[in-house]
Design an enzyme around this catalytic site. Structure first.
Site, short mmCIF file in Angstrom:
data_model
loop_
_atom_site.label_atom_id
_atom_site.label_comp_id
_atom_site.label_asym_id
_atom_site.label_seq_id
_atom_site.Cartn_x
_atom_site.Cartn_y
_atom_site.Cartn_z
CD GLU A 70 54.83 3.83 47.02
OE1 GLU A 70 54.25 2.90 46.43
OE2 GLU A 70 55.47 3.67 48.07
CB CYS B 94 57.61 1.93 39.33
SG CYS B 94 57.78 1.10 40.92
CD GLU C 25 57.51 5.81 34.06
OE1 GLU C 25 56.51 6.54 34.01
OE2 GLU C 25 57.78 5.09 35.03
CE LYS D 208 40.38 4.52 39.55
NZ LYS D 208 40.76 3.44 38.63
P1 NAD Z 1 48.12 5.99 35.85
O1 NAD Z 1 48.61 7.17 36.59
O2 NAD Z 1 47.64 6.16 34.46
O3 NAD Z 1 46.91 5.30 36.63
C1 NAD Z 1 47.05 4.88 37.96
C2 NAD Z 1 45.69 4.91 38.63
O4 NAD Z 1 45.26 6.26 38.71
C3 NAD Z 1 44.60 4.15 37.90
O5 NAD Z 1 43.79 3.50 38.87
C4 NAD Z 1 43.83 5.25 37.20
O6 NAD Z 1 42.48 4.94 36.95
C5 NAD Z 1 43.94 6.37 38.22
N1 NAD Z 1 43.79 7.73 37.69
C6 NAD Z 1 44.18 8.19 36.47
N2 NAD Z 1 43.90 9.51 36.36
C7 NAD Z 1 43.33 9.89 37.54
C8 NAD Z 1 42.85 11.12 38.04
N3 NAD Z 1 42.89 12.24 37.32
N4 NAD Z 1 42.34 11.14 39.28
C9 NAD Z 1 42.30 10.02 40.04
N5 NAD Z 1 42.74 8.82 39.62
C10 NAD Z 1 43.26 8.75 38.39
O7 NAD Z 1 49.29 4.92 35.92
P2 NAD Z 1 49.34 3.47 35.26
O8 NAD Z 1 49.46 3.64 33.78
O9 NAD Z 1 48.23 2.65 35.80
O10 NAD Z 1 50.70 2.90 35.86
C11 NAD Z 1 51.95 3.12 35.29
C12 NAD Z 1 52.66 4.27 35.98
O11 NAD Z 1 52.71 4.04 37.36
C13 NAD Z 1 54.10 4.44 35.54
O12 NAD Z 1 54.39 5.80 35.45
C14 NAD Z 1 54.89 3.83 36.70
O13 NAD Z 1 56.20 4.29 36.84
C15 NAD Z 1 54.04 4.22 37.85
N6 NAD Z 1 54.27 3.35 39.00
C16 NAD Z 1 54.98 3.82 40.07
C17 NAD Z 1 55.22 2.99 41.17
C18 NAD Z 1 56.02 3.45 42.37
O14 NAD Z 1 56.02 2.74 43.37
N7 NAD Z 1 56.69 4.59 42.32
C19 NAD Z 1 54.73 1.70 41.17
C20 NAD Z 1 54.01 1.25 40.05
C21 NAD Z 1 53.78 2.08 38.98
O1 6OD Z 2 57.95 -3.93 46.30
C1 6OD Z 2 57.24 -3.00 46.66
O2 6OD Z 2 56.87 -2.85 47.82
C2 6OD Z 2 56.79 -2.02 45.68
N1 6OD Z 2 56.08 -0.98 46.17
C3 6OD Z 2 57.08 -2.17 44.38
C4 6OD Z 2 56.73 -1.26 43.39
C5 6OD Z 2 56.92 -1.56 42.10
C6 6OD Z 2 56.53 -0.69 41.06
O3 6OD Z 2 56.09 -1.03 39.99
#
Ligand code: NAD
Ligand code: 6OD
Length: 487
Positions: A264, A298, A391, A188
């Site tokens: 992640e 992120c 964040e 998803k």
């Molecule tokens: P989010 O957690 O709001 O949503 C991510 C996904 O989770 C979406 O597909 C959403 O529909 C789904 N989701 C939301 N609530 C859910 C639930 N209760 N059960 C199941 N699925 C659910 O995150 P976002 O706003 O899409 O992305 C931004 C965040 O993601 C930031 O905090 C960022 O730091 C983090 N991020 C981390 C990494 C990493 O590699 N560590 C990479 C990219 C983004």
């Molecule tokens: O480069 C990658 O493999 C990776 N997982 C990046 C994540 C970025 C977060 O927003």
């Protein structure tokens, strides 16, 4: 139903049991973040669609889970070739959903998605299988032998949930190793970015994997498709990228069925700039690490700690370069723009000095209807300020001076997060001394976001559970089984 046609845009659709469908609950608008215009409608998967996707994935397990390494690796290559063949469509779709600069989508997101599939095709062949020869005391006092060897089998049906910031890169980052390891998948993508995921389903369909091996559902998270999927009794593992709070919510549901998770999550990434750093490299690197994709990666830097002797010069140059940025993309949505702006206001209330940005730009064209915010540099806050601790996930960084190496490390580690960090220094001994003491899963020295797909990727503390990348992903997406044969 019909599939997307080059030049006509993508019609987001679920892909379940080898069929594209827009059935399910009531759909919702897809909004172009550049100008705020409605660009289409996204279908919302209800429980019936989610159940059907999980059932289809179960149905495909026998065929895909027993496919040979050669068959799986060849399939990964066909998928990579399929994305390559439709490269421009993927770029168009990623730009349309996110509003990110075209060169970013064409230079990073789509090539990396292709790279993710190629990397796992190659890694499958390099995977060692371990064996141990074991001495066995015999019944009559002699010593016999046993052979222990370990094979890995797929986990089963894997749920993959991805965010909106790097939609295809982060989806394929998990889909490729999950499939390579012999699992079947229900994925998803974020509700904000359905298009490249739909194109990926078309490419996987054309690559001829057994029906049901890969399934895609669209929809929201909490109380909707995402939660239906991650709480599903038929899901054997969950790989999630997104906010830490969402990770907690998913983990609570996963606990019910003891479903393994790979997470992640969020970050509040520090940069430490020592006075001996190459000044130009450190400033340019920090501009990239704070403002690439308008801070919506992120790994982006939101906290900068600069040795006091160069603090004023560094802040002046960083601010000037932030003000000079003009060709940047929007926040993903009005809601996210409002969240980022609320932190801009909060920072001022907390006593920040605004060195650059801090507001909404005026372009004098259709972008004024979109969700842009200015690249922002702040100083003057206490380490304990909310803007320094929470964040934001936008184009904002706060710069604080430090006097000693120990103080810099302590400030960097004073966070509930631990995803990534950058250290800028020309002193090699210092680099080796400082990098391992920074509490983060990834530490870059004199660079940022330099990626090698074989390396472990992930965070500590509230930034995640487990590591992905290379063998680390294949380890998560498979289960070791030890077989002991007395010989
Ligand atoms: P989010 O957690 O709001 O949503 C991510 C996904 O989770 C979406 O597909 C959403 O529909 C789904 N989701 C939301 N609530 C859910 C639930 N209760 N059960 C199941 N699925 C659910 O995150 P976002 O706003 O899409 O992305 C931004 C965040 O993601 C930031 O905090 C960022 O730091 C983090 N991020 C981390 C990494 C990493 O590699 N560590 C990479 C990219 C983004
Ligand atoms: O480069 C990658 O493999 C990776 N997982 C990046 C994540 C970025 C977060 O927003």
């Amino acid at each position: 139903m019909g599939r997307s046609v080059a030049g006509e845009g993508v019609l987001p659709a679920h892909y379940v049991a080898g069929e594209f469908t827009r059935a399910g609950g009531e759909g919702f608008p897809l909004v172009n973040p550049v100008d705020g215009a409605v660009a289409g409608e996204v279908p919302e998967a209800d429980r019936v669609i989610v159940d059907a996707a999980v059932a289809a994935a179960h149905g495909a397990l026998a065929a895909w889970g027993s496919a040979s390494v050669e068959v799986r690796a060849e399939a990964m290559r066909r998928i990579a070739d399929g994305i390559q063949a439709r490269f421009d469509e993927f770029v168009d779709a990623e730009v349309a959903d996110t509003g990110k600069p075209r060169e970013l989508a064409a230079g990073v997101d789509i090539p990396r998605a292709i790279g993710n599939f190629r990397a796992y095709a190659d890694l499958l062949y390099g995977r060692p299988e371990r064996a141990h020869s074991t001495a066995v005391p015999g019944w009559s006092g002699g010593v016999g032998q046993a052979l222990n060897y370990t094979v890995r089998r797929p986990l089963g049906v894997v749920a993959i949930i991805s965010p909106w910031n790097l939609p295809l890169l982060l989806l394929t980052w998990k889909v490729a190793p999950a499939l390579a390891a012999g699992n079947t998948v229900v994925a998803k993508p974020s509700e904000e970015t359905p298009s490249t995921a739909t194109l990926l389903a078309e490419v996987i369909h054309d690559a001829g994997l057994p029906v049901g091996t890969f399934n895609l559902i669209h929809g929201h998270g909490a109380g909707a498709a995402g939660e239906f999927l991650t709480a599903h009794a038929g899901v054997d593992a969950i790989a999630f990228t997104g906010e830490s709070a969402t990770g907690s919510a998913i983990m609570r549901k996963a606990a019910e069925h003891i479903t393994p998770v790979s997470f992640e999550l969020g970050g509040k990434n520090p940069a430490i700039v020592f006075a001996d750093a190459d000044f130009e490299e450190a400033v340019a690197g920090t501009v990239r690490s704070a403002f690439t994709h308008s801070g919506q990666i992120c790994l982006c830097t939101e906290r900068v700690y600069v040795e006091r002797s160069i603090f004023a010069a560094f802040v002046a140059e960083l601010g000037a370069r932030a003000r000079a940025l003009t060709d940047y993309g929007p926040m993903i949505s009005a809601a996210h723009r409002d969240k980022v702006l609320s932190y801009y206001r909060l920072a001022v209330e907390e006593g920040a000095t605004v060195v650059a940005g801090g507001g909404v730009p005026s372009f004098g064209d259709e972008r004024d209807g979109g969700f842009h915010v200015e690249p922002t540099v702040l100083t003057g806050l206490a380490q304990s300020a909310r803007t320094v601790q929470e964040e934001v996930f936008g184009p904002i960084c706060h710069v604080l001076p430090f006097d000693t190496e120990d103080e810099a490390i302590a400030l960097a580690n004073d966070s509930r997060y631990g995803l990534a960090a950058t250290v800028w220094t020309r002193d090699l001994s210092r680099a080796h001394r400082v990098a391992p003491r920074v509490e983060a899963g990834i530490v870059w020295v004199n660079c940022w976001n330099l990626r090698d797909l074989r390396t472990p990727f992930g965070g500590i503390k509230a930034s995640g559970i487990g590591r992905e990348g290379g063998e680390y992903s294949l380890d998560f997406f498979s289960e070791p089984v030890n077989i002991c044969i007395k010989i």
